[in-house]
Write a protein that holds these residues in place. Structure first.
Motif, PDB file in Angstrom:
ATOM      1  N   LYS A  67       0.822  -1.276   0.156  1.00 15.27           N
ATOM      2  CA  LYS A  67       0.052  -0.248   0.076  1.00 15.27           C
ATOM      3  C   LYS A  67       0.627   1.199   0.137  1.00 15.27           C
ATOM      4  O   LYS A  67       1.884   1.329   0.834  1.00 15.27           O
ATOM      5  N   ASN A  68       0.362   2.174  -0.615  1.00 11.35           N
ATOM      6  CA  ASN A  68       1.158   3.400  -0.618  1.00 11.35           C
ATOM      7  C   ASN A  68       0.590   4.374   0.360  1.00 11.35           C
ATOM      8  O   ASN A  68      -0.273   3.987   1.237  1.00 11.35           O
ATOM      9  N   GLU A  69       1.094   5.837   0.504  1.00 10.01           N
ATOM     10  CA  GLU A  69       0.508   6.482   1.848  1.00 10.01           C
ATOM     11  C   GLU A  69      -0.992   6.847   1.650  1.00 10.01           C
ATOM     12  O   GLU A  69      -1.532   7.082   2.731  1.00 10.01           O
ATOM     13  N   GLU A  70      -1.420   6.723   0.371  1.00 15.00           N
ATOM     14  CA  GLU A  70      -3.135   6.831   0.378  1.00 15.00           C
ATOM     15  C   GLU A  70      -3.664   5.539   0.568  1.00 15.00           C
ATOM     16  O   GLU A  70      -4.976   5.650   0.428  1.00 15.00           O
ATOM     17  N   GLY A  71      -3.069   4.424   0.780  1.00 13.26           N
ATOM     18  CA  GLY A  71      -3.472   3.169   0.916  1.00 13.26           C
ATOM     19  C   GLY A  71      -3.994   2.568  -0.111  1.00 13.26           C
ATOM     20  O   GLY A  71      -4.877   1.706  -0.055  1.00 13.26           O
ATOM     21  N   ARG A  72      -3.594   3.049  -1.335  1.00 14.03           N
ATOM     22  CA  ARG A  72      -3.738   2.335  -2.887  1.00 14.03           C
ATOM     23  C   ARG A  72      -2.730   1.040  -2.817  1.00 14.03           C
ATOM     24  O   ARG A  72      -1.550   1.270  -2.706  1.00 14.03           O
ATOM     25  N   ILE A  73      -3.454  -0.002  -3.249  1.00 19.68           N
ATOM     26  CA  ILE A  73      -2.402  -1.195  -3.469  1.00 19.68           C
ATOM     27  C   ILE A  73      -1.510  -1.106  -4.731  1.00 19.68           C
ATOM     28  O   ILE A  73      -2.172  -0.703  -5.799  1.00 19.68           O
ATOM     29  N   LYS A  74      -0.248  -1.079  -4.760  1.00 18.73           N
ATOM     30  CA  LYS A  74       0.725  -0.896  -5.974  1.00 18.73           C
ATOM     31  C   LYS A  74       1.371  -2.204  -6.085  1.00 18.73           C
ATOM     32  O   LYS A  74       1.884  -2.708  -5.075  1.00 18.73           O
ATOM     33  N   GLY A  75       1.796  -2.549  -7.469  1.00 22.73           N
ATOM     34  CA  GLY A  75       2.734  -3.840  -7.709  1.00 22.73           C
ATOM     35  C   GLY A  75       3.931  -3.091  -7.666  1.00 22.73           C
ATOM     36  O   GLY A  75       4.591  -2.172  -8.464  1.00 22.73           O
ATOM     37  N   VAL A  76       4.985  -3.800  -6.843  1.00 18.83           N
ATOM     38  CA  VAL A  76       6.403  -3.169  -6.736  1.00 18.83           C
ATOM     39  C   VAL A  76       7.405  -4.479  -7.295  1.00 18.83           C
ATOM     40  O   VAL A  76       7.340  -5.535  -6.812  1.00 18.83           O
ATOM     41  N   LEU A  77       8.299  -4.174  -7.997  1.00 14.60           N
ATOM     42  CA  LEU A  77       9.286  -5.195  -8.580  1.00 14.60           C
ATOM     43  C   LEU A  77      10.579  -5.128  -7.630  1.00 14.60           C
ATOM     44  O   LEU A  77      11.113  -3.978  -7.701  1.00 14.60           O
ATOM     45  N   VAL A  78      10.680  -6.222  -6.822  1.00 12.77           N
ATOM     46  CA  VAL A  78      11.915  -5.968  -5.870  1.00 12.77           C
ATOM     47  C   VAL A  78      12.891  -7.273  -6.616  1.00 12.77           C
ATOM     48  O   VAL A  78      12.609  -8.440  -6.588  1.00 12.77           O
ATOM     49  N   GLU A  79      14.018  -6.788  -6.423  1.00  9.85           N
ATOM     50  CA  GLU A  79      15.154  -7.798  -6.790  1.00  9.85           C
ATOM     51  C   GLU A  79      15.919  -8.280  -6.004  1.00  9.85           C
ATOM     52  O   GLU A  79      16.301  -7.641  -4.896  1.00  9.85           O
ATOM     53  N   ARG A  80      16.286  -9.493  -5.906  1.00  8.25           N
ATOM     54  CA  ARG A  80      17.249 -10.131  -5.037  1.00  8.25           C
ATOM     55  C   ARG A  80      18.657  -9.305  -4.791  1.00  8.25           C
ATOM     56  O   ARG A  80      19.048  -8.810  -6.226  1.00  8.25           O
ATOM     57  N   GLY A  81      19.104  -9.030  -3.889  1.00 11.07           N
ATOM     58  CA  GLY A  81      20.354  -8.250  -3.810  1.00 11.07           C
ATOM     59  C   GLY A  81      20.090  -6.849  -3.267  1.00 11.07           C
ATOM     60  O   GLY A  81      20.914  -6.321  -2.861  1.00 11.07           O
ATOM     61  N   MET A  82      19.057  -6.607  -3.170  1.00  7.97           N
ATOM     62  CA  MET A  82      18.580  -5.113  -2.910  1.00  7.97           C
ATOM     63  C   MET A  82      18.725  -5.197  -1.233  1.00  7.97           C
ATOM     64  O   MET A  82      18.035  -5.921  -0.618  1.00  7.97           O
ATOM     65  N   ALA A  83      19.346  -4.080  -0.706  1.00  6.03           N
ATOM     66  CA  ALA A  83      19.580  -4.015   0.859  1.00  6.03           C
ATOM     67  C   ALA A  83      18.376  -3.942   1.689  1.00  6.03           C
ATOM     68  O   ALA A  83      17.379  -3.576   1.273  1.00  6.03           O
TER      69      ALA A  83
END
Ligand code: TGC
Ligand code: FAD
Length: 392
Positions: free
Chosen positions: A184-200
């Protein structure tokens, strides 16, 4: 496991409803499962180890993105070919089908449908070839059937977002290179996020001690102030409808897949019943065993017809969420009942790894829970026919 002697039941000559391409694709997947999955799957499941050796084969039979256009590396097939590939893979093992379902419908599909061109070009060809593996993070420790309550969140930090929260029960998480995560973003809206292995700040601990889907790796996704570049947000759809749209595609694949598991249990039980002698005759000649086998082939045939029709509707973009939900629920329930009955036909032998039935039965306990539990799918049908939501 003993030699794979599988012969697919087709009691109503349903092959006549398939196109030449459907049959070619199905037969290639069937042959690959016999050659590459059956010989190794029992040991992989017993050792609870995901068999990475199958990844290139899955890519070769078109199981990674069957209906994704060829320009992005997909196989460009119709929805019935997609379903048939899932059927054949799950005939081998639900966990292997899980890997293909997640990669195709829960990772490639959202990038294709909700991503921009740069995201499509960056990820889709490598996901199609198996060079990259993905996972889909929707479920949280406190939000399973009700994903709309999720607390995983992104906070706008100017040039980037901070991602915080946790996902649980995520197929392929322990080795995925990229995760499609819903937050959820700060407005409470659901967003799709691409998270990659190796991100701290991003970790993927494996979930152990499963009695089900043992050949599939399951894990958590943990986000502790993970810095997400703004270009890693899927721009073209948000809200709960975005992840639920992916589920439509994956649930459709499961509806076909469950038929595969049921066919394998039926075929194994039929062969065994013809060979096993008790009271001086094959147990296949006993009325009670014939009742079990007759009911199995009837239920498989009904599921095949339901699912083929759903495929036609899907090809025409007319399949509704509720129709897909009904097929997922019916077919998984049908398969789990057949697995339990088939196991009994094999007597004590049915509990061993010499035969695939017990493995299918245990796997189906996950399949009946994930992608919406049996209860949730009953309520989706209930909502569709009454117009009243039981969830509110
Ligand atoms: P509700 O108010 O009904 O809907 C919210 C918004 O979503 C829209 N929508 C859909 N859009 C596209 N496709 C669908 N299938 C959709 N269903 C609903 C809806 O129109 C609405 O849009 P808007 O614009 O009005 O906001 O939502 P709700 O909160 O009442 O929940 C409904 C419910 C319970 C059916 C839903 O939450 C649900 O399906 N829950 C089950 C959760 C689930 O299936 N999780 C699966 C996690 S992934 C997984 O298990 C992968 S396993 C993979 C493997 O290994 O194979
Ligand atoms: P809960 O939601 O807590 O449900 C518990 C019980 O309550 C169930 O019987 C349910 O039917 C019932 N119930 C809940 N709500 C209602 C209601 N309104 N009315 C009546 N009964 C209700 N998730 C992902 O996001 N990605 C994955 O890749 C993924 N892979 C998975 C792999 C495996 C092996 C498993 C087992 C699960 C996976 N999941 C994944 C999670 C899966 O989608 C959830 O387990 C599922 O949605 C149910 O959530 P829950 O387990 O929290 O059960």
């Amino acid at each position: 496991m003993s030699q794979d002697l599988f012969q697919a039941p087709d009691y109503y000559q349903l092959d006549e409803l398939l196109t030449e391409e459907n049959i070619l694709v199905r037969n290639a997947a069937r042959e690959w499962v016999k050659r590459a999955v059956s010989p190794i799957i029992e040991e992989a499941a017993q050792n609870a180890k995901f068999p990475k050796s199958i990844i290139s084969g899955l890519a070769e039979i078109g199981a990674f993105g069957p209906y994704i256009p060829e320009e992005y590396g997909g196989a460009g097939l119709d929805q019935i070919s997609y379903g048939l590939i899932m059927q054949e893979i799950e005939r081998g093992d639900s966990g292997v089908r899980s890997t293909a379902s997640v990669q195709s419908s829960l990772v490639m599909y959202p990038i294709w449908k909700y991503g921009n061109e740069a995201q499509r070009q960056k990820y889709l060809p490598k996901l199609a070839s198996g060079e990259l593996l993905g996972c889909f993070g929707l479920t949280e420790p406190d939000h399973g059937s009700n994903p709309g309550g999720m607390t995983t969140n992104i906070k706008d930090m100017g040039d980037y977002y901070f991602l915080n929260g946790a996902k649980m029960w995520i197929s392929n998480a322990p080795f995925a290179d990229v995760a499609v995560v819903w937050a959820k973003n700060e407005e409470g809206r659901i967003k799709g996020v691409l998270v990659e292995r190796g991100m701290a700040g991003f970790s993927t601990p494996e979930t152990h001690n499963k009695w089900s889907l043992r050949a599939s790796a399951t894990g958590e996704l943990i986000f502790d102030n993970v810095k997400i570049p703004k270009e890693n947000i899927l721009p073209n759809k948000d809200g709960l409808g975005a992840p639920l749209g992916c589920l439509d595609s994956a649930r459709y694949g499961i509806a076909w897949g469950a038929i595969g598991a049921a066919m394998d249990c039926y075929d194994t039980a039929l062969r065994y019943a013809k060979q096993r002698i008790q009271f001086d005759k094959p147990i296949a000649g006993m009325q009670l065993q014939q009742k079990k086998l007759a009911e199995m082939i009837t239920e498989i045939t009904k599921a095949q017809l339901l699912t083929w029709r759903l495929g036609v509707l899907k090809n025409e973009n007319r399949a509704t969420t509720a129709q897909i939900s009904m097929a997922k629920r019916n077919n998984v329930d049908m398969a789990i009942h057949i697995a339990r009955e088939a196991r009994q036909i094999l007597g004590a032998m049915g509990i061993t790894g010499e035969y695939s039935i017990m493995r299918h039965m245990m796997n189906l306990e996950s399949v009946i829970t994930y992608e919406g539990t049996h209860d949730i799918h009953l309520l989706i049908t209930g909502m569709d026919i009454t117009g009243i939501s039981a969830f509110k």
